[in-house]
Motif scaffolding. Structure first.
Motif, PDB file in Angstrom:
ATOM      1  N   GLY A  70     -15.382  31.931  -3.567  1.00  0.00           N
ATOM      2  CA  GLY A  70     -16.008  30.700  -3.087  1.00  0.00           C
ATOM      3  C   GLY A  70     -16.382  30.782  -1.615  1.00  0.00           C
ATOM      4  N   LEU A  71     -15.489  31.310  -0.798  1.00  0.00           N
ATOM      5  CA  LEU A  71     -15.787  31.465   0.634  1.00  0.00           C
ATOM      6  C   LEU A  71     -16.928  32.456   0.851  1.00  0.00           C
ATOM      7  CD1 LEU A  71     -12.147  31.524   2.081  1.00  0.00           C
ATOM      8  CD2 LEU A  71     -13.853  29.703   2.389  1.00  0.00           C
ATOM      9  N   GLY A  72     -16.972  33.521   0.049  1.00  0.00           N
ATOM     10  CA  GLY A  72     -18.066  34.495   0.146  1.00  0.00           C
ATOM     11  C   GLY A  72     -19.408  33.866  -0.189  1.00  0.00           C
TER      12      GLY A  72
ATOM     13  N   SER B 287      -2.674  34.701   2.544  1.00  0.00           N
ATOM     14  CA  SER B 287      -3.032  35.481   1.368  1.00  0.00           C
ATOM     15  C   SER B 287      -4.364  34.953   0.863  1.00  0.00           C
ATOM     16  CB  SER B 287      -1.959  35.374   0.289  1.00  0.00           C
ATOM     17  OG  SER B 287      -1.819  34.038  -0.102  1.00  0.00           O
ATOM     18  N   ARG B 288      -5.055  35.767   0.105  1.00  0.00           N
ATOM     19  CA  ARG B 288      -6.411  35.407  -0.307  1.00  0.00           C
ATOM     20  C   ARG B 288      -6.564  35.482  -1.823  1.00  0.00           C
ATOM     21  NH1 ARG B 288      -7.001  39.189   3.873  1.00  0.00           N
ATOM     22  NH2 ARG B 288      -7.196  38.111   5.837  1.00  0.00           N
ATOM     23  N   PRO B 289      -6.354  34.370  -2.513  1.00  0.00           N
ATOM     24  CA  PRO B 289      -6.613  34.377  -3.956  1.00  0.00           C
ATOM     25  C   PRO B 289      -8.073  34.745  -4.217  1.00  0.00           C
ATOM     26  CG  PRO B 289      -5.546  32.334  -3.269  1.00  0.00           C
ATOM     27  CD  PRO B 289      -5.908  33.084  -2.028  1.00  0.00           C
ATOM     28  N   ARG B 290      -8.326  35.513  -5.266  1.00  0.00           N
ATOM     29  CA  ARG B 290      -9.676  36.007  -5.541  1.00  0.00           C
ATOM     30  C   ARG B 290     -10.686  34.870  -5.705  1.00  0.00           C
ATOM     31  NH1 ARG B 290     -11.175  41.009  -7.918  1.00  0.00           N
ATOM     32  NH2 ARG B 290      -9.948  42.546  -6.834  1.00  0.00           N
ATOM     33  N   VAL B 291     -10.287  33.815  -6.388  1.00  0.00           N
ATOM     34  CA  VAL B 291     -11.229  32.722  -6.629  1.00  0.00           C
ATOM     35  C   VAL B 291     -11.621  32.056  -5.306  1.00  0.00           C
ATOM     36  CG1 VAL B 291      -9.462  30.939  -7.100  1.00  0.00           C
ATOM     37  CG2 VAL B 291     -11.742  30.741  -8.094  1.00  0.00           C
ATOM     38  N   LEU B 292     -10.670  31.895  -4.408  1.00  0.00           N
ATOM     39  CA  LEU B 292     -10.984  31.310  -3.100  1.00  0.00           C
ATOM     40  C   LEU B 292     -11.847  32.267  -2.288  1.00  0.00           C
ATOM     41  CD1 LEU B 292     -10.600  28.912  -1.219  1.00  0.00           C
ATOM     42  CD2 LEU B 292      -8.499  29.993  -0.392  1.00  0.00           C
TER      43      LEU B 292
ATOM     44  N   MET C 102     -13.127  41.278  -1.765  1.00  0.00           N
ATOM     45  CA  MET C 102     -14.124  40.637  -2.593  1.00  0.00           C
ATOM     46  C   MET C 102     -15.062  39.760  -1.744  1.00  0.00           C
ATOM     47  SD  MET C 102     -13.783  37.872  -5.653  1.00  0.00           S
ATOM     48  CE  MET C 102     -13.438  38.970  -6.967  1.00  0.00           C
ATOM     49  N   PHE C 103     -14.517  39.099  -0.751  1.00  0.00           N
ATOM     50  CA  PHE C 103     -15.299  38.191   0.101  1.00  0.00           C
ATOM     51  C   PHE C 103     -16.548  38.871   0.652  1.00  0.00           C
ATOM     52  CE2 PHE C 103     -16.206  36.926   4.490  1.00  0.00           C
ATOM     53  CZ  PHE C 103     -16.503  35.581   4.335  1.00  0.00           C
ATOM     54  N   TYR C 104     -16.376  40.029   1.261  1.00  0.00           N
ATOM     55  CA  TYR C 104     -17.510  40.694   1.913  1.00  0.00           C
ATOM     56  C   TYR C 104     -18.534  41.213   0.904  1.00  0.00           C
ATOM     57  CZ  TYR C 104     -14.984  40.141   6.245  1.00  0.00           C
ATOM     58  OH  TYR C 104     -14.343  39.601   7.321  1.00  0.00           O
ATOM     59  N   TRP C 105     -18.072  41.678  -0.258  1.00  0.00           N
ATOM     60  CA  TRP C 105     -19.012  42.138  -1.284  1.00  0.00           C
ATOM     61  C   TRP C 105     -19.840  40.984  -1.822  1.00  0.00           C
ATOM     62  CZ3 TRP C 105     -20.740  46.734  -1.673  1.00  0.00           C
ATOM     63  CH2 TRP C 105     -19.940  47.821  -1.327  1.00  0.00           C
ATOM     64  N   VAL C 106     -19.176  39.881  -2.129  1.00  0.00           N
ATOM     65  CA  VAL C 106     -19.893  38.697  -2.628  1.00  0.00           C
ATOM     66  C   VAL C 106     -20.901  38.237  -1.583  1.00  0.00           C
ATOM     67  CG1 VAL C 106     -19.631  36.247  -3.221  1.00  0.00           C
ATOM     68  CG2 VAL C 106     -18.079  37.947  -4.200  1.00  0.00           C
ATOM     69  N   ALA C 107     -20.446  38.124  -0.352  1.00  0.00           N
ATOM     70  CA  ALA C 107     -21.331  37.661   0.724  1.00  0.00           C
ATOM     71  C   ALA C 107     -22.532  38.592   0.896  1.00  0.00           C
ATOM     72  CB  ALA C 107     -20.550  37.537   2.034  1.00  0.00           C
TER      73      ALA C 107
ATOM     74  N   TYR D 156     -11.384  31.509   9.518  1.00  0.00           N
ATOM     75  CA  TYR D 156     -10.430  30.876   8.603  1.00  0.00           C
ATOM     76  C   TYR D 156      -9.865  31.906   7.624  1.00  0.00           C
ATOM     77  CZ  TYR D 156      -8.712  28.110   4.684  1.00  0.00           C
ATOM     78  OH  TYR D 156      -7.944  27.590   3.685  1.00  0.00           O
ATOM     79  N   ARG D 157     -10.738  32.714   7.058  1.00  0.00           N
ATOM     80  CA  ARG D 157     -10.307  33.699   6.069  1.00  0.00           C
ATOM     81  C   ARG D 157      -9.429  34.781   6.685  1.00  0.00           C
ATOM     82  NH1 ARG D 157     -11.349  38.660   4.424  1.00  0.00           N
ATOM     83  NH2 ARG D 157     -11.037  39.110   2.221  1.00  0.00           N
ATOM     84  N   GLU D 158      -9.827  35.290   7.828  1.00  0.00           N
ATOM     85  CA  GLU D 158      -9.121  36.425   8.430  1.00  0.00           C
ATOM     86  C   GLU D 158      -7.858  36.028   9.191  1.00  0.00           C
ATOM     87  OE1 GLU D 158      -9.810  39.556   7.883  1.00  0.00           O
ATOM     88  OE2 GLU D 158     -11.614  39.095   6.732  1.00  0.00           O
ATOM     89  N   VAL D 159      -7.865  34.848   9.811  1.00  0.00           N
ATOM     90  CA  VAL D 159      -6.764  34.469  10.687  1.00  0.00           C
ATOM     91  C   VAL D 159      -5.851  33.411  10.056  1.00  0.00           C
ATOM     92  CG1 VAL D 159      -6.173  33.467  12.943  1.00  0.00           C
ATOM     93  CG2 VAL D 159      -8.099  35.053  12.727  1.00  0.00           C
ATOM     94  N   MET D 160      -6.429  32.420   9.436  1.00  0.00           N
ATOM     95  CA  MET D 160      -5.655  31.281   8.956  1.00  0.00           C
ATOM     96  C   MET D 160      -5.021  31.510   7.581  1.00  0.00           C
ATOM     97  SD  MET D 160      -6.038  29.314  11.546  1.00  0.00           S
ATOM     98  CE  MET D 160      -5.445  27.733  11.011  1.00  0.00           C
TER      99      MET D 160
END
Length: 154
Positions: free
Chosen positions: A88-90, A80-85, A1-6, A73-77
């Protein structure tokens, strides 16, 4: 989702700025609803609120560092990636990238949205940054502990 939103938010921001640059003159104003919403073409070579004018390219470099930091941060740290987070990051990454590209290329950003009267102007990237930061803060304050408790093995 992150990359699509971005990608979607970044594209919408860049296309809207292109239309403003092509269809309006700097300083031109179109009122949608008096005291509520105006489109006014301004160029900002500084930071938010038109502070630090003339340092646009430096803020472009800072934006690139921020985008790299968000992706790291998203890829390494994050384990797991909750959709809402992710959403927001996207939004945050897209906004930083949208304004960052413009600052690096032109030394300034195109602002064209003014809410209310006398509150300054912004663009879609600024809106995305504000929404992204708000989502991340709300998630961190209210949901991250609940999510961790629900998804961790005791």
């Amino acid at each position: 989702m992150f990359y699509w939103v971005a990608l979607i938010v970044f594209a919408a921001d860049q296309i809207s700025k292109l239309f403003v640059r092509l269809l309006m003159n700097v300083g031109e104003t179109h009122t949608v609803k008096q005291g509520v919403l105006q489109f006014i073409y301004l160029q900002n070579s500084g930071a938010a609120g038109s502070t630090f004018q003339g340092y646009g390219r430096w803020f472009g470099i800072l934006a690139a560092i921020i985008v790299i930091g968000i992706i790291y941060y998203r890829e390494v740290m994050l384990k797991s990636r909750p959709r809402v987070l992710d959403f927001g990051l996207g939004m945050l990454a897209a906004g930083a990238a949208g304004n960052g590209i413009e600052r690096l290329v032109y030394g300034k950003v195109t602002d064209f949205i003014a809410f209310g009267s006398g509150r300054g102007s912004m663009n879609l990237a600024d809106l995305a940054i504000n929404i992204g930061v708000l989502i991340i803060i709300v998630y961190s304050l209210f949901f991250s502990k609940q999510w961790k408790q629900k998804h961790t093995v005791s």
